[in-house]
Design a protein around this motif. Structure first.
Motif, PDB file in Angstrom:
ATOM      1  N   GLN A   3       0.840  -1.187   0.000  1.00  0.00           N
ATOM      2  CA  GLN A   3       0.000   0.000   0.000  1.00  0.00           C
ATOM      3  C   GLN A   3       0.880   1.243   0.000  1.00  0.00           C
ATOM      4  OE1 GLN A   3      -2.320  -1.046   3.562  1.00  0.00           O
ATOM      5  NE2 GLN A   3      -4.119  -1.058   2.228  1.00  0.00           N
ATOM      6  N   VAL A   4       0.273   2.365  -0.356  1.00  0.00           N
ATOM      7  CA  VAL A   4       0.983   3.637  -0.415  1.00  0.00           C
ATOM      8  C   VAL A   4       1.646   3.947   0.924  1.00  0.00           C
ATOM      9  CG1 VAL A   4       0.641   6.132  -0.647  1.00  0.00           C
ATOM     10  CG2 VAL A   4      -0.403   4.566  -2.301  1.00  0.00           C
ATOM     11  N   LYS A   5       0.957   3.692   2.034  1.00  0.00           N
ATOM     12  CA  LYS A   5       1.510   4.000   3.361  1.00  0.00           C
ATOM     13  C   LYS A   5       2.808   3.248   3.647  1.00  0.00           C
ATOM     14  CE  LYS A   5      -1.534   0.747   5.731  1.00  0.00           C
ATOM     15  NZ  LYS A   5      -2.736   0.667   6.549  1.00  0.00           N
ATOM     16  N   VAL A 105      -3.880  10.634  -3.195  1.00  0.00           N
ATOM     17  CA  VAL A 105      -4.202   9.234  -2.923  1.00  0.00           C
ATOM     18  C   VAL A 105      -4.334   9.027  -1.430  1.00  0.00           C
ATOM     19  CG1 VAL A 105      -3.149   8.241  -4.995  1.00  0.00           C
ATOM     20  CG2 VAL A 105      -1.757   8.567  -2.967  1.00  0.00           C
ATOM     21  N   SER A 106      -5.028   7.978  -1.091  1.00  0.00           N
ATOM     22  CA  SER A 106      -5.186   7.575   0.304  1.00  0.00           C
ATOM     23  C   SER A 106      -3.978   6.736   0.712  1.00  0.00           C
ATOM     24  CB  SER A 106      -6.468   6.741   0.434  1.00  0.00           C
ATOM     25  OG  SER A 106      -6.441   5.959   1.592  1.00  0.00           O
ATOM     26  N   PRO A 107      -3.617   6.755   1.996  1.00  0.00           N
ATOM     27  CA  PRO A 107      -2.516   5.891   2.442  1.00  0.00           C
ATOM     28  C   PRO A 107      -2.833   4.412   2.249  1.00  0.00           C
ATOM     29  CG  PRO A 107      -3.443   7.150   4.288  1.00  0.00           C
ATOM     30  CD  PRO A 107      -4.143   7.585   3.067  1.00  0.00           C
ATOM     31  N   ASN A 108      -4.113   4.076   2.158  1.00  0.00           N
ATOM     32  CA  ASN A 108      -4.520   2.678   1.984  1.00  0.00           C
ATOM     33  C   ASN A 108      -4.638   2.248   0.530  1.00  0.00           C
ATOM     34  OD1 ASN A 108      -4.720   2.283   4.812  1.00  0.00           O
ATOM     35  ND2 ASN A 108      -6.685   3.328   4.784  1.00  0.00           N
ATOM     36  N   ALA A 109      -4.405   3.162  -0.404  1.00  0.00           N
ATOM     37  CA  ALA A 109      -4.439   2.811  -1.827  1.00  0.00           C
ATOM     38  C   ALA A 109      -3.293   1.852  -2.129  1.00  0.00           C
ATOM     39  CB  ALA A 109      -4.309   4.068  -2.681  1.00  0.00           C
ATOM     40  N   THR A 110      -3.472   1.029  -3.143  1.00  0.00           N
ATOM     41  CA  THR A 110      -2.389   0.128  -3.529  1.00  0.00           C
ATOM     42  C   THR A 110      -1.346   0.901  -4.324  1.00  0.00           C
ATOM     43  OG1 THR A 110      -3.393  -0.520  -5.632  1.00  0.00           O
ATOM     44  CG2 THR A 110      -3.989  -1.836  -3.673  1.00  0.00           C
ATOM     45  N   VAL A 111      -0.124   0.407  -4.275  1.00  0.00           N
ATOM     46  CA  VAL A 111       0.956   1.025  -5.048  1.00  0.00           C
ATOM     47  C   VAL A 111       0.609   0.956  -6.538  1.00  0.00           C
ATOM     48  CG1 VAL A 111       3.380   0.821  -5.688  1.00  0.00           C
ATOM     49  CG2 VAL A 111       2.708   0.601  -3.298  1.00  0.00           C
ATOM     50  N   GLU A 112      -0.013  -0.142  -6.946  1.00  0.00           N
ATOM     51  CA  GLU A 112      -0.413  -0.315  -8.339  1.00  0.00           C
ATOM     52  C   GLU A 112      -1.399   0.784  -8.767  1.00  0.00           C
ATOM     53  OE1 GLU A 112      -3.336  -3.477  -9.681  1.00  0.00           O
ATOM     54  OE2 GLU A 112      -1.434  -4.327 -10.388  1.00  0.00           O
ATOM     55  N   ASP A 113      -2.386   1.083  -7.922  1.00  0.00           N
ATOM     56  CA  ASP A 113      -3.349   2.137  -8.236  1.00  0.00           C
ATOM     57  C   ASP A 113      -2.675   3.513  -8.312  1.00  0.00           C
ATOM     58  OD1 ASP A 113      -5.440   0.339  -8.395  1.00  0.00           O
ATOM     59  OD2 ASP A 113      -6.160   0.711  -6.356  1.00  0.00           O
ATOM     60  N   ALA A 115       0.504   4.099  -8.998  1.00  0.00           N
ATOM     61  CA  ALA A 115       1.365   4.123 -10.189  1.00  0.00           C
ATOM     62  C   ALA A 115       0.532   4.361 -11.450  1.00  0.00           C
ATOM     63  CB  ALA A 115       2.138   2.813 -10.291  1.00  0.00           C
ATOM     64  N   THR A 116      -0.620   3.725 -11.516  1.00  0.00           N
ATOM     65  CA  THR A 116      -1.510   3.907 -12.658  1.00  0.00           C
ATOM     66  C   THR A 116      -1.951   5.362 -12.763  1.00  0.00           C
ATOM     67  OG1 THR A 116      -2.296   1.625 -12.473  1.00  0.00           O
ATOM     68  CG2 THR A 116      -3.694   3.161 -13.705  1.00  0.00           C
ATOM     69  N   LEU A 117      -2.342   5.949 -11.646  1.00  0.00           N
ATOM     70  CA  LEU A 117      -2.758   7.349 -11.614  1.00  0.00           C
ATOM     71  C   LEU A 117      -1.622   8.267 -12.069  1.00  0.00           C
ATOM     72  CD1 LEU A 117      -4.983   9.389 -10.847  1.00  0.00           C
ATOM     73  CD2 LEU A 117      -4.101   9.322  -8.518  1.00  0.00           C
ATOM     74  N   MET A 118      -0.413   8.000 -11.591  1.00  0.00           N
ATOM     75  CA  MET A 118       0.740   8.827 -11.973  1.00  0.00           C
ATOM     76  C   MET A 118       0.995   8.770 -13.483  1.00  0.00           C
ATOM     77  SD  MET A 118       3.446   8.010  -8.992  1.00  0.00           S
ATOM     78  CE  MET A 118       3.990   9.396  -8.029  1.00  0.00           C
ATOM     79  N   VAL A 119       0.908   7.575 -14.031  1.00  0.00           N
ATOM     80  CA  VAL A 119       1.174   7.411 -15.464  1.00  0.00           C
ATOM     81  C   VAL A 119       0.070   8.048 -16.294  1.00  0.00           C
ATOM     82  CG1 VAL A 119       1.375   5.709 -17.331  1.00  0.00           C
ATOM     83  CG2 VAL A 119       2.599   5.355 -15.180  1.00  0.00           C
ATOM     84  N   GLU A 120      -1.181   7.774 -15.930  1.00  0.00           N
ATOM     85  CA  GLU A 120      -2.299   8.303 -16.711  1.00  0.00           C
ATOM     86  C   GLU A 120      -2.394   9.821 -16.654  1.00  0.00           C
ATOM     87  OE1 GLU A 120      -5.781   6.214 -15.339  1.00  0.00           O
ATOM     88  OE2 GLU A 120      -5.280   4.427 -16.502  1.00  0.00           O
ATOM     89  N   LYS A 121      -2.114  10.418 -15.502  1.00  0.00           N
ATOM     90  CA  LYS A 121      -2.226  11.874 -15.339  1.00  0.00           C
ATOM     91  C   LYS A 121      -0.900  12.596 -15.558  1.00  0.00           C
ATOM     92  CE  LYS A 121      -6.559  11.875 -13.972  1.00  0.00           C
ATOM     93  NZ  LYS A 121      -7.637  12.510 -14.673  1.00  0.00           N
ATOM     94  N   LYS A 122       0.172  11.821 -15.773  1.00  0.00           N
ATOM     95  CA  LYS A 122       1.520  12.374 -15.983  1.00  0.00           C
ATOM     96  C   LYS A 122       2.000  13.197 -14.783  1.00  0.00           C
ATOM     97  CE  LYS A 122       1.241  12.129 -20.896  1.00  0.00           C
ATOM     98  NZ  LYS A 122       0.439  12.524 -21.959  1.00  0.00           N
ATOM     99  N   PHE A 123       1.780  12.650 -13.571  1.00  0.00           N
ATOM    100  CA  PHE A 123       2.230  13.290 -12.339  1.00  0.00           C
ATOM    101  C   PHE A 123       3.541  12.665 -11.892  1.00  0.00           C
ATOM    102  CE2 PHE A 123      -2.486  13.942 -11.224  1.00  0.00           C
ATOM    103  CZ  PHE A 123      -2.499  15.198 -11.783  1.00  0.00           C
ATOM    104  N   HIS A 124       4.411  13.487 -11.308  1.00  0.00           N
ATOM    105  CA  HIS A 124       5.667  12.987 -10.739  1.00  0.00           C
ATOM    106  C   HIS A 124       5.493  12.670  -9.260  1.00  0.00           C
ATOM    107  CE1 HIS A 124       7.947  13.929 -14.344  1.00  0.00           C
ATOM    108  NE2 HIS A 124       7.275  15.060 -14.398  1.00  0.00           N
ATOM    109  N   THR A 125       4.590  13.392  -8.622  1.00  0.00           N
ATOM    110  CA  THR A 125       4.350  13.193  -7.189  1.00  0.00           C
ATOM    111  C   THR A 125       2.854  13.267  -6.904  1.00  0.00           C
ATOM    112  OG1 THR A 125       4.638  15.559  -6.780  1.00  0.00           O
ATOM    113  CG2 THR A 125       6.556  14.166  -6.420  1.00  0.00           C
TER     114      THR A 125
END
Length: 149
Positions: A3-5, A105-113, A115-125
């Motif tokens: 998870q993100v946390k 993102v929530s601390p309980n989000a998965t790393v996969e979710d 990473a997907t958000l970062m790639v789709e939205k082109k975010f670095h952080t």
């Protein structure tokens, strides 16, 4: 699944709304970061300031594109978009330059979710938020550490 946390940075470099833009730029450069969350006294996230927000101040003034139809002028950009851009270009404080529509993102989000958000939205952080309170930040480097083992 992680998870993100589990991988987020908990010691976050933040900015406050009345920080001068020049000081904010120095903070980003000195810490080698692309952006920083903007928080209030309670640690609630108000926005995020990225390098691209600061670079906006250095760009050429965008003249609104228009075309003529039956002797009438029709703008190709909305007035509100133009006003927002002008405000960022003239910004003296972080409050005027920051992006207020923060994707987090929530601390309980998965790393996969995340990473997907970062790639789709082109975010670095991505700020990590619980309720409205900033609890961490997740960068591409944090995800690469998971990949590298």
């Amino acid at each position: 699944m992680k998870q993100v946390k589990d991988i987020m940075t908990k010691d976050v470099i933040t900015l406050i709304p009345d920080t001068e833009v020049s000081q904010a730029a120095r903070i980003l450069l000195e810490n080698h970061i692309n952006g920083a969350p903007v928080v209030d006294e309670q640690g609630e996230i108000l926005g995020i300031l990225c390098q691209s927000d600061l670079i906006t101040a250095q760009k050429r003034f965008p003249l609104p594109s228009i075309f003529t139809l039956l002797d009438g002028l029709i703008p190709l950009r909305s007035q509100s978009d133009l006003e927002k851009e002008l405000s960022k270009m003239a910004a003296v404080t972080v409050e005027k330059a920051m992006t207020t529509k923060v994707v987090s993102v929530s601390p309980n989000a998965t790393v996969e979710d995340a990473a997907t958000l970062m790639v789709e939205k082109k975010f670095h952080t991505l700020p990590v938020v619980e309720g409205k309170k900033l609890v961490g930040i997740l960068g591409k480097e944090d995800i690469l550490k998971v990949v590298a083992g």
